[in-house]
Design an enzyme around this catalytic site. Structure first.
Site, PDB file in Angstrom:
ATOM      1  N   SER A 224       0.841  -1.196   0.000  1.00  0.00           N
ATOM      2  CA  SER A 224       0.000   0.000   0.000  1.00  0.00           C
ATOM      3  C   SER A 224       0.883   1.255   0.000  1.00  0.00           C
ATOM      4  O   SER A 224       1.726   1.397  -0.871  1.00  0.00           O
ATOM      5  CB  SER A 224      -0.960  -0.041   1.194  1.00  0.00           C
ATOM      6  OG  SER A 224      -1.966   0.935   1.071  1.00  0.00           O
TER       7      SER A 224
ATOM      8  N   ASP B 203      -8.568  -6.298  -5.223  1.00  0.00           N
ATOM      9  CA  ASP B 203      -8.163  -4.981  -4.715  1.00  0.00           C
ATOM     10  C   ASP B 203      -8.660  -3.914  -5.681  1.00  0.00           C
ATOM     11  O   ASP B 203      -8.147  -3.765  -6.782  1.00  0.00           O
ATOM     12  CB  ASP B 203      -6.640  -4.937  -4.601  1.00  0.00           C
ATOM     13  CG  ASP B 203      -6.118  -3.633  -3.991  1.00  0.00           C
ATOM     14  OD1 ASP B 203      -6.916  -2.695  -3.792  1.00  0.00           O
ATOM     15  OD2 ASP B 203      -4.908  -3.563  -3.718  1.00  0.00           O
TER      16      ASP B 203
ATOM     17  N   HIS C 280      -8.000  -5.099  -0.800  1.00  0.00           N
ATOM     18  CA  HIS C 280      -6.705  -4.465  -0.579  1.00  0.00           C
ATOM     19  C   HIS C 280      -6.019  -4.986   0.680  1.00  0.00           C
ATOM     20  O   HIS C 280      -4.790  -5.125   0.721  1.00  0.00           O
ATOM     21  CB  HIS C 280      -6.906  -2.942  -0.485  1.00  0.00           C
ATOM     22  CG  HIS C 280      -5.638  -2.187  -0.283  1.00  0.00           C
ATOM     23  ND1 HIS C 280      -4.642  -2.123  -1.239  1.00  0.00           N
ATOM     24  CD2 HIS C 280      -5.181  -1.458   0.775  1.00  0.00           C
ATOM     25  CE1 HIS C 280      -3.640  -1.384  -0.801  1.00  0.00           C
ATOM     26  NE2 HIS C 280      -3.944  -0.973   0.429  1.00  0.00           N
TER      27      HIS C 280
END
Length: 371
Positions: free
Chosen positions: A151, A316, A349
């Site tokens: 991320s 995601d 995610h």
């Protein structure tokens, strides 16, 4: 090796600086809170830097001092795991702008003796990386065996070889992107406006009173939705009611998903600073690695000889696989060696933080392939 060395040493350093920021200012001194695991090899060749995500911290594999919960990546970091303190000297630093001991809006401005608040300079992902480089200089680490992150941590892992091409041998970028999209910025703006609309925010000058907990909780709720997948939400919650037999025909948390989000929001405000949330989301929104290199992403990687491992997840939708493919195409254009895999997961995610044996195998294989 002692257990302390294997399982983490919490540290804090004040570096004189100055750190020149992308916004044009200078920051001095620079405080950095960090943890280390393992022992640095005599030749300094086993250092691995782990970069954390937006609401993460340096407690990657040790218990969090506020919540008491295990570190956020104990699935990846530890003895016998892909990033192993018996083989690697592991460093994880709290990012610049955060609130877990590094310089940020909640830390003290030496000029006034009071918290910086909104007087803290706006920072970028590249500023975070430069601060990490200052820390590595302090630790005597000239070159990284690898930099690893998911991320926002993946943004840092991408920025490292672009900013310091001679200091990185390998980069592992998981569930990330080379720039924030309009949709990403939009979700962050909703969160920032929720914080700033809270009467307790007081233009960021709330440190002598009650923090804007309600606004920050709403920001966290909105962001948390983007970390999940529709399939995962449906499987876990569906339209199930929360501890009741029928709808109340009111505005209490009738549904389990409502209760879950409220819990996520309320638990978050106990460990995070609202101003830090504003600053870090702004840094992510400003991130555009191509823009930093004359508008062409491949230019960011032409000077480095690092190997790259890019990983995405099929559910995601915050940083979908097409974002990872764009990075891979740029690396190919720059002639950089790159491995890429899209993993299947129902968790969206957040899959990079959850139990993912396939991810562990990919990272372990990539790191071992480097010798």
């Amino acid at each position: 090796m002692s257990d302390d060395q294997r399982f983490g040493l919490a540290r804090h350093v004040v570096l004189p600086g100055p750190l020149r920021l992308d916004g044009g200012g200078l920051l001095a001194p620079v405080e950095i809170a960090y943890e280390t695991y393992g022992t640095l090899a005599a030749d300094g060749g086993n250092a691995v830097l782990i970069c954390h995500a937006l609401t993460g911290d340096q407690h990657v594999a040790s218990n969090h001092p506020v919540t008491g919960k295990p570190g956020w990546w104990t699935r990846m970091v530890g003895p016998g795991k892909p990033i192993d303190p018996d083989r690697h000297f592991i460093v994880c630093a709290n990012v610049l702008g955060s609130c877990m001991g590094s310089s940020g809006p909640a830390s003290v401005d030496p000029a006034t003796g009071a918290p910086w608040g909104m007087g803290f300079p706006v920072i970028t992902i590249r500023d975070m990386v430069r601060a990490q480089a200052m820390l590595l200089d302090h630790l005597g680490i000239a070159r990284l065996r690898a930099v690893v992150g998911g991320s926002m941590g993946g943004m840092q892992a991408l920025s490292w070889p672009a900013t310091f091409p001679d200091r990185v041998e390998a980069a592992v970028v998981i569930a990330s992107t080379a720039r924030h999209s309009a949709q990403n910025i939009a979700f962050h703006e909703v969160g920032r406006q929720a914080v700033m609309a809270d009467p307790r925010w007081r233009d960021g000058a709330y440190y002598d009173g009650e923090p804007p907990a309600a606004g920050l909780a709403v920001a966290r709720m909105a962001a948390h939705i983007t970390y999940l997948s529709e399939a995962g939400l449906t499987e876990k919650f569906g339209r199930k009611l929360q501890a009741r037999e029928a709808k109340t025909f009111g505005f209490d948390a009738d549904f389990q998903i409502e209760s879950y989000l409220r819990h996520q929001g309320l638990s978050f405000v106990d460990r995070f600073d609202a101003n830090a949330y504003l600053y870090i989301t702004r840094a992510m929104d400003y991130f555009d690695l191509a823009e930093e290199h004359c508008g062409l992403l491949a230019n960011a990687f032409r000077a480095t000889r690092a190997r790259f491992c890019i990983v995405s997840f099929d559910t995601d939708w915050l940083y979908p696989t097409r974002e990872s493919r764009a990075i891979v195409h740029a690396l190919n254009a720059a002639g950089a060696p790159v491995s890429f895999v899209e993993l299947s997961s129902p968790y969206g995610h957040d899959a990079f933080l959850l139990e993912a044996p396939e991810l562990n195998r990919v990272v372990d294989g990539f790191l071992r392939a480097g010798g």
